[in-house]
Design an enzyme around this catalytic site. Sequence first.
Site, short mmCIF file in Angstrom:
data_model
loop_
_atom_site.label_atom_id
_atom_site.label_comp_id
_atom_site.label_asym_id
_atom_site.label_seq_id
_atom_site.Cartn_x
_atom_site.Cartn_y
_atom_site.Cartn_z
N TYR A 14 8.82 -10.69 -26.85
CA TYR A 14 8.05 -11.66 -26.05
C TYR A 14 6.64 -11.13 -25.78
O TYR A 14 5.64 -11.82 -26.01
CB TYR A 14 8.77 -11.92 -24.72
CG TYR A 14 8.05 -12.89 -23.81
CD1 TYR A 14 8.20 -14.26 -23.99
CD2 TYR A 14 7.22 -12.43 -22.79
CE1 TYR A 14 7.53 -15.16 -23.16
CE2 TYR A 14 6.56 -13.32 -21.95
CZ TYR A 14 6.72 -14.68 -22.14
OH TYR A 14 6.05 -15.57 -21.32
N ASP A 16 9.19 -30.11 -32.37
CA ASP A 16 9.70 -28.75 -32.35
C ASP A 16 8.63 -27.90 -33.01
O ASP A 16 8.40 -28.02 -34.23
CB ASP A 16 11.02 -28.67 -33.12
CG ASP A 16 11.63 -27.27 -33.07
OD1 ASP A 16 10.87 -26.28 -32.96
OD2 ASP A 16 12.87 -27.17 -33.13
N THR A 36 10.65 -20.87 -12.83
CA THR A 36 11.18 -21.80 -13.83
C THR A 36 12.42 -21.15 -14.40
O THR A 36 12.79 -20.04 -14.01
CB THR A 36 10.17 -21.98 -14.98
OG1 THR A 36 9.99 -20.71 -15.62
CG2 THR A 36 8.83 -22.49 -14.50
N LYS A 83 2.93 -12.61 -27.14
CA LYS A 83 1.84 -13.10 -26.28
C LYS A 83 0.55 -12.31 -26.52
O LYS A 83 -0.55 -12.86 -26.43
CB LYS A 83 2.26 -13.03 -24.81
CG LYS A 83 3.42 -13.97 -24.45
CD LYS A 83 3.11 -15.44 -24.68
CE LYS A 83 4.22 -16.36 -24.16
NZ LYS A 83 3.95 -17.79 -24.36
N ASN A 109 2.24 -24.96 -24.81
CA ASN A 109 3.03 -24.43 -23.68
C ASN A 109 4.44 -23.98 -24.08
O ASN A 109 5.02 -23.13 -23.43
CB ASN A 109 3.09 -25.54 -22.61
CG ASN A 109 4.02 -25.20 -21.47
OD1 ASN A 109 3.66 -24.50 -20.53
ND2 ASN A 109 5.27 -25.66 -21.55
N1 NAP Z 1 7.62 -18.76 -15.95
C1 NAP Z 1 6.81 -17.72 -15.97
O1 NAP Z 1 6.85 -16.88 -15.04
C2 NAP Z 1 5.83 -17.53 -17.09
C3 NAP Z 1 4.95 -16.43 -17.01
C4 NAP Z 1 4.01 -16.24 -18.01
C5 NAP Z 1 3.95 -17.12 -19.08
N2 NAP Z 1 4.83 -18.18 -19.16
C6 NAP Z 1 4.71 -19.07 -20.32
O2 NAP Z 1 4.56 -20.41 -19.88
C7 NAP Z 1 5.14 -21.32 -20.83
C8 NAP Z 1 6.12 -22.23 -20.12
O3 NAP Z 1 7.13 -21.42 -19.53
P1 NAP Z 1 8.23 -21.95 -18.50
O4 NAP Z 1 8.41 -20.88 -17.50
O5 NAP Z 1 7.94 -23.33 -18.07
O6 NAP Z 1 9.53 -21.90 -19.46
P2 NAP Z 1 10.82 -22.83 -19.54
O7 NAP Z 1 11.13 -23.43 -18.23
O8 NAP Z 1 11.85 -22.00 -20.23
O9 NAP Z 1 10.33 -24.00 -20.52
C9 NAP Z 1 10.00 -23.73 -21.86
C10 NAP Z 1 9.79 -25.06 -22.57
O10 NAP Z 1 9.53 -24.78 -23.98
C11 NAP Z 1 10.40 -25.61 -24.75
N3 NAP Z 1 10.61 -25.04 -26.08
C12 NAP Z 1 11.20 -23.87 -26.42
N4 NAP Z 1 11.19 -23.72 -27.76
C13 NAP Z 1 10.57 -24.83 -28.27
C14 NAP Z 1 10.24 -25.27 -29.58
N5 NAP Z 1 10.55 -24.55 -30.67
N6 NAP Z 1 9.58 -26.44 -29.73
C15 NAP Z 1 9.26 -27.19 -28.66
N7 NAP Z 1 9.56 -26.84 -27.40
C16 NAP Z 1 10.20 -25.67 -27.22
C17 NAP Z 1 11.65 -25.74 -23.91
O11 NAP Z 1 12.48 -26.79 -24.35
P3 NAP Z 1 14.08 -26.82 -24.00
O12 NAP Z 1 14.20 -27.10 -22.55
O13 NAP Z 1 14.63 -27.93 -24.83
O14 NAP Z 1 14.60 -25.49 -24.39
C18 NAP Z 1 11.01 -25.98 -22.55
O15 NAP Z 1 10.59 -27.32 -22.45
C19 NAP Z 1 5.79 -20.44 -21.90
O16 NAP Z 1 4.94 -20.32 -23.01
C20 NAP Z 1 5.94 -19.09 -21.20
O17 NAP Z 1 5.99 -18.01 -22.11
C21 NAP Z 1 5.77 -18.39 -18.19
#
Ligand code: NAP
Length: 244
Positions: A167, A62, A202, A171, A89
């Site tokens: 958010y 975590d 996602t 970033k 990530n």
């Molecule tokens: N999706 C997009 O369009 C997008 C765009 C720009 C940037 N991003 C960035 O890309 C990264 C991945 O995003 P995603 O879309 O794959 O998001 P997601 O599907 O919500 O997955 C986020 C992951 O982070 C984990 N997490 C959250 N808090 C945590 C903590 N304190 N310690 C360890 N793990 C933790 C979650 O675990 P749980 O499942 O247990 O909650 C999950 O595995 C993020 O940093 C996000 O800001 C995403």
Amino acid sequence: MNNTKKIALITGANKGIGLETARQLGKQEIIVLLGAHDLKKGEAAASELRQEGIDARALEIDVSQPASVRKSVGNIEREFGRLDILINNAGVMIDDDKKKVSEQTLEAWRKTFDTNLFGLIDTTQAFLPLLRKSSAGRIVNLSSILGSITYHATPGSPVYDSKMPAYNVSKSAVNAYTVQLAYELKDSKIKVNAAHPGWVKTEMGGEGATMEITDGAKTSVALATLGDDGPNGTYVHMGETLPW
Ligand SMILES: NC(=O)c1ccc[n+]([C@@H]2O[C@H](COP(=O)([O-])OP(=O)(O)OC[C@H]3O[C@@H](n4cnc5c(N)ncnc54)[C@H](OP(=O)(O)O)[C@@H]3O)[C@@H](O)[C@H]2O)c1
């Protein structure tokens, strides 16, 4: 101890972009450690990848809990003695989209920063000694186009109307930290870069997102596997530089 294959830790890898990044790195014969704050979810994801022939292992971490971060460092140190790739990530987006910028609660700001910024910094600092033992350490910080201050200040830009301040600012801070750390690492074998994965389908990206997860992992994978002549301290999406 495994001295030939590279070892990568991806935080928040039980689903979404993190899981897909682990899959794509694993297909390149890299040992992937799937960081998850819920170990059961991490085990399920690792087992899914193992069925695809990937050397994947779950690791409890975590990022917002310093004791958990330190425990995971100890586990990797005992098992491998080094780390080649760290992908920061894990991330959360908890702004209330019905509220204005000035109405978001301080609690939301603090929770967002605990994971997206302080957790990322703590994880990076804790793993730096193991990354320094790699012949070519790579750090990838998951940022977002929503962290671009230039775009947020420019009417008509792709993100001008997307004001989720906790958010977005977390970033922007990740970007700023990346530049600061890149300065420290500029004469070392380690490179650190910030990635915008795209707007990806996602749980966080939602159903309206335009990119498939397979493509959403590509920027992280490219930055994680940069050659020695690759960049340090950049902010990119699919090879294109973004404005800070
Ligand atoms: N999706 C997009 O369009 C997008 C765009 C720009 C940037 N991003 C960035 O890309 C990264 C991945 O995003 P995603 O879309 O794959 O998001 P997601 O599907 O919500 O997955 C986020 C992951 O982070 C984990 N997490 C959250 N808090 C945590 C903590 N304190 N310690 C360890 N793990 C933790 C979650 O675990 P749980 O499942 O247990 O909650 C999950 O595995 C993020 O940093 C996000 O800001 C995403």
